[in-house]
Scaffold this motif. Sequence first.
Motif, PDB file in Angstrom:
ATOM      1  N   LEU A 100      -2.232   1.069  -7.568  1.00 60.85           N
ATOM      2  CA  LEU A 100      -2.931  -0.032  -7.071  1.00 60.85           C
ATOM      3  C   LEU A 100      -4.186   0.533  -6.146  1.00 60.85           C
ATOM      4  O   LEU A 100      -3.755   1.012  -5.228  1.00 60.85           O
ATOM      5  N   ASP A 101      -5.052  -0.366  -6.203  1.00 62.49           N
ATOM      6  CA  ASP A 101      -6.268   0.102  -5.314  1.00 62.49           C
ATOM      7  C   ASP A 101      -6.033  -0.686  -3.787  1.00 62.49           C
ATOM      8  O   ASP A 101      -6.863  -0.483  -2.847  1.00 62.49           O
ATOM      9  N   GLU A 102      -5.363  -1.655  -3.866  1.00 64.82           N
ATOM     10  CA  GLU A 102      -5.070  -2.429  -2.632  1.00 64.82           C
ATOM     11  C   GLU A 102      -3.463  -2.832  -2.611  1.00 64.82           C
ATOM     12  O   GLU A 102      -2.990  -3.211  -3.485  1.00 64.82           O
ATOM     13  N   ILE A 103      -2.981  -2.474  -1.582  1.00 60.52           N
ATOM     14  CA  ILE A 103      -1.595  -2.664  -1.137  1.00 60.52           C
ATOM     15  C   ILE A 103      -1.330  -3.591  -0.040  1.00 60.52           C
ATOM     16  O   ILE A 103      -1.928  -3.533   0.939  1.00 60.52           O
ATOM     17  N   GLU A 104      -0.497  -4.436  -0.368  1.00 61.40           N
ATOM     18  CA  GLU A 104      -0.381  -5.650   0.825  1.00 61.40           C
ATOM     19  C   GLU A 104       1.207  -5.404   1.270  1.00 61.40           C
ATOM     20  O   GLU A 104       1.941  -5.516   0.445  1.00 61.40           O
ATOM     21  N   ILE A 105       1.383  -5.361   2.458  1.00 69.30           N
ATOM     22  CA  ILE A 105       2.681  -5.148   3.169  1.00 69.30           C
ATOM     23  C   ILE A 105       2.803  -6.399   4.168  1.00 69.30           C
ATOM     24  O   ILE A 105       2.071  -6.735   4.890  1.00 69.30           O
ATOM     25  N   THR A 106       3.846  -7.092   3.872  1.00 73.89           N
ATOM     26  CA  THR A 106       4.360  -8.362   4.507  1.00 73.89           C
ATOM     27  C   THR A 106       5.655  -8.347   5.327  1.00 73.89           C
ATOM     28  O   THR A 106       6.541  -7.975   4.615  1.00 73.89           O
ATOM     29  N   ARG A 107       5.775  -8.739   6.548  1.00 75.67           N
ATOM     30  CA  ARG A 107       6.948  -8.867   7.040  1.00 75.67           C
ATOM     31  C   ARG A 107       7.013 -10.287   7.834  1.00 75.67           C
ATOM     32  O   ARG A 107       6.025 -10.813   8.413  1.00 75.67           O
ATOM     33  N   ARG A 108       8.230 -10.869   7.669  1.00 73.25           N
ATOM     34  CA  ARG A 108       8.365 -12.220   7.977  1.00 73.25           C
ATOM     35  C   ARG A 108       9.593 -11.942   8.810  1.00 73.25           C
ATOM     36  O   ARG A 108      10.642 -11.725   8.472  1.00 73.25           O
TER      37      ARG A 108
END
Length: 185
Positions: A100-108
């Motif tokens: 992927l050209d864009e990586i999204e990391i989320t923490r909640r």
Amino acid sequence: MKSGVITLRSIELAGFKSFAKRTKVEFGSGLVAIVGPNGSGKSNIADAIRWVFGEQKNKSLRSDKSEDLIYHGGTGKSQASMAEVVITLDNSAGRIPLQLDEIEITRRLYRSGESNYLLNGKKVSLTSIREVLAKSGFGVGSYTVVGQGMIDRLVLADGLERKKLFEEASGIKQFEIKLSQTKKK
């Protein structure tokens, strides 16, 4: 692994420390500096970056307990039910081993104490996040994110702490994670 750098495209904060409303900060290319008066949230942005990448020590995030990371309300403002930080990384150079050209990391983090990590919208474990970042040569302890007071800690660090820094910077962290997982099995 391809050469190139991982670039931070944006950070989105909602209910994290002083950020009551959803706030998105987009970063351009080159050197980026966040400036503002005392108490405007500059250090909280650095804390949010460390937190979303898996920082577990509350002291490193300038808080006593995890619940302190959730916006606690203010004059005429109610407290948030959760803290969420979303980091978007430019992976066009292919440093992160995902196609992927864009990586999204989320923490909640919820007031109940429940915590979730997401990688491109899918629930994953903290170990998975750390492994993906380690394979790219990037990690929470690599001093890529310099938070308030970190320079002093680096200068005053003992040999073991410096060894950890050099091991992570050299890219062997991914192997340490696998070794730890194997030992647990």
